[in-house]
Design a protein around this motif. Structure first.
Motif, PDB file in Angstrom:
ATOM      1  N   VAL A 129     -12.516  -2.308  -1.513  1.00 25.52           N
ATOM      2  CA  VAL A 129     -11.586  -2.740  -0.460  1.00 25.52           C
ATOM      3  C   VAL A 129     -10.253  -3.192  -1.059  1.00 25.52           C
ATOM      4  CG1 VAL A 129     -11.169  -4.489   1.327  1.00 25.52           C
ATOM      5  CG2 VAL A 129     -13.397  -3.349   1.179  1.00 25.52           C
ATOM      6  N   PHE A 172      -6.413  -1.291  -0.512  1.00 25.39           N
ATOM      7  CA  PHE A 172      -5.125  -1.848  -0.089  1.00 25.39           C
ATOM      8  C   PHE A 172      -4.077  -1.735  -1.193  1.00 25.39           C
ATOM      9  CE2 PHE A 172      -7.839  -3.857   3.092  1.00 25.39           C
ATOM     10  CZ  PHE A 172      -7.061  -3.723   4.232  1.00 25.39           C
ATOM     11  N   GLY A 198      -2.997   1.920  -1.437  1.00 25.06           N
ATOM     12  CA  GLY A 198      -2.278   2.210  -0.199  1.00 25.06           C
ATOM     13  C   GLY A 198      -0.866   1.669  -0.222  1.00 25.06           C
ATOM     14  N   PHE A 199      -0.706   0.456  -0.729  1.00 21.85           N
ATOM     15  CA  PHE A 199       0.626  -0.157  -0.789  1.00 21.85           C
ATOM     16  C   PHE A 199       1.520   0.562  -1.792  1.00 21.85           C
ATOM     17  CE2 PHE A 199       3.371  -3.902  -2.102  1.00 21.85           C
ATOM     18  CZ  PHE A 199       4.187  -3.805  -0.989  1.00 21.85           C
ATOM     19  N   THR A 228     -10.520   5.106  -1.937  1.00 20.94           N
ATOM     20  CA  THR A 228      -9.394   4.314  -2.435  1.00 20.94           C
ATOM     21  C   THR A 228      -8.179   5.177  -2.755  1.00 20.94           C
ATOM     22  OG1 THR A 228     -10.292   4.436  -4.689  1.00 20.94           O
ATOM     23  CG2 THR A 228     -10.851   2.491  -3.390  1.00 20.94           C
ATOM     24  N   SER A 272      -6.623   5.617   1.501  1.00 20.38           N
ATOM     25  CA  SER A 272      -5.597   4.577   1.476  1.00 20.38           C
ATOM     26  C   SER A 272      -4.205   5.189   1.382  1.00 20.38           C
ATOM     27  CB  SER A 272      -5.831   3.637   0.289  1.00 20.38           C
ATOM     28  OG  SER A 272      -5.719   4.341  -0.934  1.00 20.38           O
ATOM     29  N   PHE A 294      -1.704   4.339   4.526  1.00 22.70           N
ATOM     30  CA  PHE A 294      -0.490   3.568   4.280  1.00 22.70           C
ATOM     31  C   PHE A 294       0.731   4.457   4.051  1.00 22.70           C
ATOM     32  CE2 PHE A 294      -3.848   0.567   3.389  1.00 22.70           C
ATOM     33  CZ  PHE A 294      -3.347  -0.625   3.879  1.00 22.70           C
ATOM     34  N   PRO A 330       3.627  -8.046   1.376  1.00 23.11           N
ATOM     35  CA  PRO A 330       2.283  -7.603   0.954  1.00 23.11           C
ATOM     36  C   PRO A 330       2.109  -7.576  -0.553  1.00 23.11           C
ATOM     37  CG  PRO A 330       3.553  -5.768   1.858  1.00 23.11           C
ATOM     38  CD  PRO A 330       4.315  -7.006   2.166  1.00 23.11           C
ATOM     39  N   LEU A 386      -1.091  -9.279  -2.409  1.00 27.72           N
ATOM     40  CA  LEU A 386      -2.004  -8.476  -3.219  1.00 27.72           C
ATOM     41  C   LEU A 386      -2.115  -9.008  -4.646  1.00 27.72           C
ATOM     42  CD1 LEU A 386      -1.261  -4.790  -2.146  1.00 27.72           C
ATOM     43  CD2 LEU A 386      -3.498  -5.901  -2.164  1.00 27.72           C
TER      44      LEU A 386
END
Length: 420
Positions: A15, A19, A22-23, A142, A146, A150, A178, A182
């Protein structure tokens, strides 16, 4: 015996990296969706659009393999991750202060330096911490889902909406939020891999060294590099030139363009984990071939389809091409070497692929677009997709369920000898 817990460290790590990656792609692709506005404000042409994409890919192509090598050697991987995430968030914010092409170009070079090591490092750590039956899903979820959620769904919709309601400068300023969150989460929740435990779980322990040239001799590695370079050519042509083509050549509004691009993102998000998951049973090669065939739909749709609803449907289907992207980028390279060298294998694949597909491709295509029209990069991408499909035919199967465990070598040297 009680039921197994869902919130295991493996799931938690998946998880967090979902993120994080994705970012990374949110920041990387944001400039493409804002370019129609930026080009008007700063007076930029298609060649400069290609150069902005090429600048990031150039430094990414160097930082990727180097970051993968350092990741395999570094004990404190957690601190490196947190520092890199915070650094690229600052650089993303600085995009909002840019008042010239030169400043944007320098910022893209810097962003590639700090983002490049993140993908091989996260994929290497996740490969170590994943159970064998979950490795394909975890890496695909992932890396692909992601990226799509994103980079191809939230980025076009959110970034364009922010720029429309405020301006493109503000859209970049907000990316710092973000990034800070993160960085803190990584420092608190991510553990440095326990190599002793890792060697117990995976029968690939070796005290002998493998050189970069040995990794590059592996058939699946150099094939993955070629395929990834070609599919990157397809993806970059679509993501860099697609938004501007839809607005300037097809006359779509910025908002309509953002939803068309997001349709691809929705498919990318779905197929990005579904295909790697199915490949656990069907095999990596067959999944790569099917998804590679569908990837060719993407540039053809943008050029030859005028109906917006039909375009969105076909781009959604074509997004199944995310399967061959993820397979060639991380899953096949990781499974083609002893896992303690997975960071280097992924780094080499991404780095060389980024140089050809991410650096040379948009730079050349930007010049071609100015000479022959904005549709030219998309036609070049179609040819690249066909070549990627052909090279995928020669990949050796790596899915654990399809490979006899008795044939899997136990040392790096045996792995290399049997794979050449």
């Amino acid at each position: 015996m009680g039921k197994p817990k869902f919130w295991t460290y493996e799931n938690k790590l998946t998880v967090i990296f979902f993120f994080l990656i994705g970012f990374v792609f949110f920041d990387r692709l944001a400039i493409n969706y804002l370019f129609p506005m930026i080009s008007v404000d700063l007076g930029l042409n298609y060649t400069q659009l290609g150069l902005l994409g090429a600048a990031l890919a150039l430094t990414w192509s160097v930082a990727g393999p180097l970051g993968g090598f350092i990741s395999d050697k570094l004990n404190n991987k957690r601190a490196m991750l947190a520092i890199l995430v915070f650094a690229f968030s600052i650089i993303s914010l600085l995009h909002g202060l840019a008042q010239s092409f030169a400043m944007l170009f320098v910022l893209r070079l810097l962003m590639g330096i700090v983002e490049g090591p993140l993908i091989p490092q996260t994929q290497s750590i996740l490969a170590m911490e994943s159970s064998e039956r979950r490795r394909g899903f975890n890496l695909g979820f992932t890396m692909n889902t992601s990226n799509a959620l994103f980079g191809s769904i939230l980025a076009p919709v959110a970034i364009v909406a922010l720029a429309t309601n405020f301006d493109w400068h503000m859209a970049f300023y907000l990316t710092i939020i973000p990034g800070i969150i993160l960085s803190l989460v990584i420092l608190k929740a991510v553990k440095n891999p326990d190599l002793a435990k890792y060697h117990t779980m995976h029968a690939t322990k070796s005290t002998e060294k493998i050189k970069v040239k040995d990794i590059l001799k592996l058939r699946n590695i150099w094939l993955s590099i070629i395929v990834f370079s070609l599919v990157m050519t397809v993806l970059m042509a679509f993501q860099i030139f697609g938004p501007t083509y839809l607005v300037q050549a097809k006359g779509l509004s910025d908002t309509t363009m953002s939803f068309v691009m997001a349709a691809f993102g929705v498919g990318y998000a779905l197929f990005g984990f579904l295909i790697p998951m199915l490949s656990e049973r069907t095999g990596r090669k067959s999944a790569s071939l099917v998804s590679g065939l569908l990837l060719i739909l993407v540039p053809l749709t943008v050029v030859f389809v005028d109906s917006v609803p039909l375009m969105m449907v076909l781009l959604f289907i074509g997004a199944a091409g995310s399967g061959v992207i993820g397979m060639s980028m991380s899953v096949i390279p990781v499974e083609s070497v002893p896992l303690q060298y997975s960071g280097l294998a992924v780094g080499l694949t991404i780095g060389i692929g980024e140089f050809f597909g991410g650096f040379l491709n948009p730079m050349v295509n930007g010049a071609l677009a100015d000479m022959y029209g904005i549709h030219t990069p998309l036609l070049v991408a179609t040819g690249a997709g066909v070549l990627a499909l052909l090279f995928s035919l020669f990949i050796k199967e790596t899915a654990p369920a399809k490979v006899d465990s008795k044939e899997v070598p136990s040392t790096p040297e045996q792995e290399i000898t049997s794979s050449i």
